[in-house]
Design a protein around this motif. Structure first.
Motif, PDB file in Angstrom:
ATOM      1  N   HIS A   1       0.870  -1.164   0.501  1.00  0.00           N
ATOM      2  CA  HIS A   1       0.407  -0.063   0.181  1.00  0.00           C
ATOM      3  C   HIS A   1       0.784   0.942  -0.351  1.00  0.00           C
ATOM      4  N   ILE A   2       0.881   1.846  -1.213  1.00  0.00           N
ATOM      5  CA  ILE A   2       2.263   3.197  -1.003  1.00  0.00           C
ATOM      6  C   ILE A   2       0.867   4.047  -1.605  1.00  0.00           C
ATOM      7  N   GLY A   3       0.015   5.210  -0.592  1.00  0.00           N
ATOM      8  CA  GLY A   3      -0.323   5.992  -0.505  1.00  0.00           C
ATOM      9  C   GLY A   3      -2.030   5.776  -0.759  1.00  0.00           C
ATOM     10  N   SER A   4      -2.473   6.176  -2.143  1.00  0.00           N
ATOM     11  CA  SER A   4      -4.396   5.577  -2.402  1.00  0.00           C
ATOM     12  C   SER A   4      -3.947   4.406  -3.300  1.00  0.00           C
ATOM     13  N   PHE A   5      -2.317   4.067  -3.926  1.00  0.00           N
ATOM     14  CA  PHE A   5      -1.815   2.942  -4.862  1.00  0.00           C
ATOM     15  C   PHE A   5      -1.587   1.670  -4.153  1.00  0.00           C
ATOM     16  N   ASP A   6      -1.600   0.712  -4.392  1.00  0.00           N
ATOM     17  CA  ASP A   6      -2.241  -0.494  -4.116  1.00  0.00           C
ATOM     18  C   ASP A   6      -1.330  -1.430  -5.340  1.00  0.00           C
ATOM     19  N   LEU A   7      -0.145  -2.122  -4.715  1.00  0.00           N
ATOM     20  CA  LEU A   7       1.188  -2.870  -6.286  1.00  0.00           C
ATOM     21  C   LEU A   7       0.700  -4.170  -5.461  1.00  0.00           C
ATOM     22  N   GLU A   8       0.427  -5.160  -6.607  1.00  0.00           N
ATOM     23  CA  GLU A   8       0.238  -6.540  -6.596  1.00  0.00           C
ATOM     24  C   GLU A   8       1.217  -6.920  -6.856  1.00  0.00           C
ATOM     25  N   LEU A   9       2.078  -8.262  -6.058  1.00  0.00           N
ATOM     26  CA  LEU A   9       3.102  -9.111  -6.712  1.00  0.00           C
ATOM     27  C   LEU A   9       3.467 -10.376  -6.550  1.00  0.00           C
ATOM     28  N   PRO A  10       2.074 -10.638  -7.803  1.00  0.00           N
ATOM     29  CA  PRO A  10       1.797 -12.469  -7.063  1.00  0.00           C
ATOM     30  C   PRO A  10       2.862 -13.231  -6.779  1.00  0.00           C
ATOM     31  N   GLN A  11       3.067 -14.665  -6.530  1.00  0.00           N
ATOM     32  CA  GLN A  11       4.227 -15.593  -6.302  1.00  0.00           C
ATOM     33  C   GLN A  11       5.269 -15.426  -6.916  1.00  0.00           C
ATOM     34  N   SER A  12       4.054 -15.335  -8.551  1.00  0.00           N
ATOM     35  CA  SER A  12       6.201 -15.787  -9.414  1.00  0.00           C
ATOM     36  C   SER A  12       7.040 -14.847  -9.084  1.00  0.00           C
ATOM     37  N   ILE A  13       6.012 -13.281  -9.446  1.00  0.00           N
ATOM     38  CA  ILE A  13       7.319 -12.215  -9.117  1.00  0.00           C
ATOM     39  C   ILE A  13       8.068 -12.521  -8.189  1.00  0.00           C
ATOM     40  N   LEU A  14       7.484 -13.017  -6.631  1.00  0.00           N
ATOM     41  CA  LEU A  14       8.554 -12.590  -5.043  1.00  0.00           C
ATOM     42  C   LEU A  14       9.526 -13.811  -5.454  1.00  0.00           C
ATOM     43  N   VAL A  15       9.045 -15.167  -6.437  1.00  0.00           N
ATOM     44  CA  VAL A  15       9.784 -16.231  -6.148  1.00  0.00           C
ATOM     45  C   VAL A  15      10.820 -15.791  -7.456  1.00  0.00           C
ATOM     46  N   TRP A  16      10.644 -15.027  -7.991  1.00  0.00           N
ATOM     47  CA  TRP A  16      11.912 -14.543  -9.075  1.00  0.00           C
ATOM     48  C   TRP A  16      12.606 -13.627  -8.630  1.00  0.00           C
ATOM     49  N   PHE A  17      12.146 -12.644  -7.880  1.00  0.00           N
ATOM     50  CA  PHE A  17      13.070 -11.455  -6.207  1.00  0.00           C
ATOM     51  C   PHE A  17      13.774 -12.709  -5.812  1.00  0.00           C
ATOM     52  N   GLY A  18      13.441 -13.415  -5.326  1.00  0.00           N
ATOM     53  CA  GLY A  18      13.834 -14.892  -4.553  1.00  0.00           C
ATOM     54  C   GLY A  18      15.280 -15.757  -5.044  1.00  0.00           C
ATOM     55  N   LEU A  19      15.696 -15.645  -6.479  1.00  0.00           N
ATOM     56  CA  LEU A  19      15.938 -16.215  -7.331  1.00  0.00           C
ATOM     57  C   LEU A  19      17.051 -15.358  -7.527  1.00  0.00           C
ATOM     58  N   CYS A  20      16.801 -14.337  -7.751  1.00  0.00           N
ATOM     59  CA  CYS A  20      18.067 -13.215  -8.074  1.00  0.00           C
ATOM     60  C   CYS A  20      18.962 -12.734  -6.916  1.00  0.00           C
ATOM     61  N   ILE A  21      18.025 -12.983  -5.816  1.00  0.00           N
ATOM     62  CA  ILE A  21      18.753 -12.766  -4.597  1.00  0.00           C
ATOM     63  C   ILE A  21      20.010 -14.124  -4.572  1.00  0.00           C
ATOM     64  N   GLY A  22      19.243 -15.409  -4.283  1.00  0.00           N
ATOM     65  CA  GLY A  22      20.098 -16.258  -4.049  1.00  0.00           C
ATOM     66  C   GLY A  22      21.195 -16.118  -5.432  1.00  0.00           C
ATOM     67  N   PHE A  23      20.953 -15.918  -6.518  1.00  0.00           N
ATOM     68  CA  PHE A  23      21.618 -15.558  -7.609  1.00  0.00           C
ATOM     69  C   PHE A  23      23.048 -14.955  -7.209  1.00  0.00           C
ATOM     70  N   THR A  24      22.509 -13.451  -6.979  1.00  0.00           N
ATOM     71  CA  THR A  24      23.704 -12.850  -6.881  1.00  0.00           C
ATOM     72  C   THR A  24      24.650 -13.240  -5.566  1.00  0.00           C
ATOM     73  N   ILE A  25      23.760 -13.762  -4.618  1.00  0.00           N
ATOM     74  CA  ILE A  25      25.172 -14.456  -3.429  1.00  0.00           C
ATOM     75  C   ILE A  25      25.349 -15.337  -4.311  1.00  0.00           C
ATOM     76  N   PHE A  26      25.420 -16.541  -5.500  1.00  0.00           N
ATOM     77  CA  PHE A  26      25.567 -17.210  -5.737  1.00  0.00           C
ATOM     78  C   PHE A  26      27.043 -16.842  -6.735  1.00  0.00           C
ATOM     79  N   PHE A  27      26.777 -16.068  -7.192  1.00  0.00           N
ATOM     80  CA  PHE A  27      27.760 -15.629  -8.503  1.00  0.00           C
ATOM     81  C   PHE A  27      28.767 -14.468  -7.549  1.00  0.00           C
ATOM     82  N   ILE A  28      28.805 -13.581  -6.785  1.00  0.00           N
ATOM     83  CA  ILE A  28      29.743 -13.409  -5.256  1.00  0.00           C
ATOM     84  C   ILE A  28      30.719 -14.411  -4.971  1.00  0.00           C
ATOM     85  N   VAL A  29      29.812 -15.184  -4.706  1.00  0.00           N
ATOM     86  CA  VAL A  29      30.549 -16.778  -3.752  1.00  0.00           C
ATOM     87  C   VAL A  29      31.188 -17.109  -4.910  1.00  0.00           C
ATOM     88  N   ALA A  30      30.785 -17.928  -5.595  1.00  0.00           N
ATOM     89  CA  ALA A  30      31.988 -18.500  -7.448  1.00  0.00           C
ATOM     90  C   ALA A  30      33.109 -17.889  -7.431  1.00  0.00           C
TER      91      ALA A  30
END
Length: 235
Positions: free
Chosen positions: A11-40
């Protein structure tokens, strides 16, 4: 399954931003692969080239060989220039297609997500086509072999992101729906429906593993092929 988060509403003011599970999963993958690439990256810097790779270094080497196998034939001498983009997206799309094995929604079952990737690939192709020879030369290319074929050639170019989007979306979504229907049928037919669990490993093996990896291969083979037509030299 009922307790999973299907979407996140911000909820951003009067605007509602809906993030479906598929996008949340992609964000999680982005974080996971970022850590993987740094460590690798740090492990590879410290690795002894005289010894056989192991652990995360070996995994990174195999991932590199896999991506090279997919795109090198199309991008040719420009492969190393585009390898970071294609390598990262290929691995992330493969992981997103396999995430269904964990009971999560595949990001690639979201048509807007697939369209975003396809449009980015399309913009990259057109940008390099113009950068290579200029706007006039690119327009002349679209008029080949006859000038009156220009509208058809334009439609052919627009069809690239559409075909990339719908092919990936259709195959991944179909697998998700079929698997969900099978589980629903098993639940409705309990206790006899338990017998249906015999078939579910084969469904996951095909839709989540085989089909998911094949669709990743097709997507980036086609994307690298069309890009290679603009940036790679003739053999």
């Amino acid at each position: 399954m009922e307790n999973q988060i299907s979407e996140l509403v911000l909820h951003i003011g009067s605007f509602d931003l809906e993030l479906p599970q598929s996008i949340l999963v992609w964000f999680g993958l982005c974080i996971g692969f970022t850590i993987f690439f740094i460590v690798a990256g740090k492990k590879i810097e410290k690795a002894d080239p005289s010894k056989a790779p192991k652990g995360i270094v070996y995994i990174s080497e195999e991932c590199y060989n896999l991506v090279m196998w997919i795109v090198k034939g199309n991008l040719k001498e420009t492969t190393m220039h585009y390898l970071p983009v294609f390598g990262t997206l290929t691995l992330m799309m493969a992981a997103s297609n396999l995430i269904g094995l964990l009971g999560l929604q595949n990001p690639t079952s979201n048509v807007s997500f697939n369209a975003t990737l396809a449009v980015c690939a399309f913009i990259m192709i057109q940008y390099h086509g113009i950068k290579k020879a200029g706007v006039i030369a690119r327009l002349k290319e679209l008029c080949e072999p006859m000038f009156f074929l220009f509208p058809l050639n334009v439609i052919g170019e627009i069809a690239i992101p559409l075909s990339l989007t719908m092919r990936l979306f259709g195959n991944i979504l179909a697998g998700t729906i079929i698997t969900m229907l099978v589980y629903t049928l098993i639940k409705l037919l309990l206790p006899v429906g338990v017998i249906g669990l015999i078939a579910t490993p084969f469904l996951h093996a095909y839709f989540d593993i085989f089909s998911g990896l094949i669709q990743t291969y097709i997507f980036f083979t086609l994307a690298s092929f069309f890009l290679g037509q603009q940036v790679a030299g003739e053999e």
